[in-house]
Design an enzyme around this catalytic site. Structure first.
Site, short mmCIF file in Angstrom:
data_model
loop_
_atom_site.label_atom_id
_atom_site.label_comp_id
_atom_site.label_asym_id
_atom_site.label_seq_id
_atom_site.Cartn_x
_atom_site.Cartn_y
_atom_site.Cartn_z
N GLN A 4 0.83 -1.20 0.00
CA GLN A 4 0.00 0.00 0.00
C GLN A 4 0.86 1.25 0.00
O GLN A 4 1.89 1.32 0.67
CB GLN A 4 -0.91 -0.01 1.24
N SER A 28 3.87 -6.43 2.88
CA SER A 28 2.52 -6.41 3.44
C SER A 28 1.55 -7.08 2.47
O SER A 28 1.66 -8.26 2.20
CB SER A 28 2.11 -4.99 3.82
N LEU A 29 0.57 -6.33 1.91
CA LEU A 29 -0.36 -6.97 0.98
C LEU A 29 0.37 -7.59 -0.20
O LEU A 29 -0.11 -8.54 -0.82
CB LEU A 29 -1.42 -5.97 0.49
N ARG A 77 -9.46 -8.51 3.56
CA ARG A 77 -8.38 -7.96 4.39
C ARG A 77 -8.46 -6.45 4.48
O ARG A 77 -8.37 -5.87 5.56
CB ARG A 77 -7.03 -8.40 3.80
N HIS A 119 -0.60 -3.29 11.06
CA HIS A 119 0.51 -4.10 11.59
C HIS A 119 0.81 -3.79 13.07
O HIS A 119 1.96 -3.57 13.45
CB HIS A 119 1.76 -3.92 10.72
N GLN A 158 0.72 -11.89 10.13
CA GLN A 158 1.23 -10.69 9.45
C GLN A 158 0.35 -9.46 9.70
O GLN A 158 0.83 -8.33 9.71
CB GLN A 158 1.30 -11.01 7.94
#
Length: 318
Positions: free
Chosen positions: A10, A95-96, A120, A204, A253
């Site tokens: 992102q 991340s993603l 998500r 996170h 995660q």
């Protein structure tokens, strides 16, 4: 094999991303069509035409960046003859981007990945009320000093390292007041800059536990295959190939630290010299050069980048 394929997270999104690829190459267009069908809506229209506010919504940003990355990869496969199983030592995503990496490596289908990222993104947005959490970038501190600042700032609230991006860039996340304290503590400890980030939720960190629960439920319902190349997981900063472990780490995660600096260092230590960033932007390419001495970073996100990607793979093959 001395190449790794990395996938952005992102912040790398931009209105119009992938449009030139989709217009030039049917393989790219097919990925966007597949994502649209999986979600039951024309996300591709938002990606290519905006408005920016719609693309910035986390529930749209996450599947959109994955669609862009996988469309780019399909073009590399069809136009440059690149074969991930043959040409990559590892894949990894920020991340993603870890979901994009898993889809690229055949661990998840594109349709399942799109739906998982929609869940998500929505769950992460809903996990905390607006204004409760915050994130801040601490620049010019090593990871240990940044973590110490976050721990000192917590004072019974949540404040933890969300991203260890490398190059002296650590992002902390948690309750807004605690993150604001972390900014001041970091400045006092010698940070070059420390500032709150314009984000919609505190990603996170432990405040994301409701989203982690949602992902555990969603991931239990999809097929996870063994990836064709090892995926360097954010949580481990090391390789994973076991489907059950992949599921478990994707859940962890959501609330855990993205260990990007250590992930890149791991790949470099295991022979990777060329890092190809597949998708939108050049964020990871910039970070690679700060983390791994002598590493070559190549950002691949448009028709004009295909030749450079082909050259990088040829160089990595030696």
């Amino acid at each position: 094999m001395t190449a790794a394929f990395t996938f952005p997270g992102q912040g790398s999104q931009a209105v119009g991303m992938g449009k030139a690829l989709a217009e030039a190459f049917p393989a790219a267009r097919a990925v966007f069509d597949e994502v649209d069908a999986a979600l039951g809506e024309k996300l591709s229209t938002v990606i290519w035409d905006g408005p920016a506010e719609a693309l910035q919504l986390t529930e749209n940003t996450q599947p959109a960046l994955m669609a862009m990355s996988l469309a780019t990869l399909r073009v590399l496969e069809t136009e440059a003859g690149i074969d991930l199983a043959r040409d990559a030592a590892f894949v990894a995503g920020h991340s993603l981007g870890e979901y994009s990496a898993l889809a690229a490596a055949g661990s998840l289908s594109i349709a399942d990945t799109a739906r998982l990222l929609r869940i998500r993104g929505t769950a992460m947005q809903k996990a905390t009320p607006v204004g409760v959490g915050a994130m801040a970038a601490l620049l010019g501190l090593d990871y240990e000093t940044a973590v110490a600042a976050a721990n000192e700032a917590a004072q019974g609230q949540v404040c933890q390292a969300a991203n260890d991006n490398g190059g002296g860039q650590v992002v902390v996340s948690g309750d807004k007041a605690a993150v604001e304290r972390a900014v001041e503590i970091a400045k006092a400890r010698g940070a070059k800059r420390a500032m709150l980030l314009q984000v919609s939720a505190p990603f996170h960190c432990r405040l994301m536990q409701p989203a982690a629960d949602a992902m555990a439920e969603a991931l239990a319902k999809v097929t996870v295959n063994k990836p064709v190349v090892p995926v360097v997981a954010n949580i481990l900063a090391g390789p994973v190939t076991d489907p059950d472990q992949i599921r478990k780490l994707l859940v962890e995660q959501v609330t855990g630290t993205v260990r990007w600096r250590e992930s890149v260092a791991y790949m470099a230590a295991h022979g990777v010299t060329h890092f190809l960033e597949i998708g939108s932007g050049k964020v990871l390419t910039g970070l690679v050069k700060r983390i791994a001495d002598g590493a070559v970073g190549v950002a691949v996100g448009g028709p004009g980048d295909i030749a450079a990607a082909k050259d990088a793979i040829a160089a990595a093959r030696g």
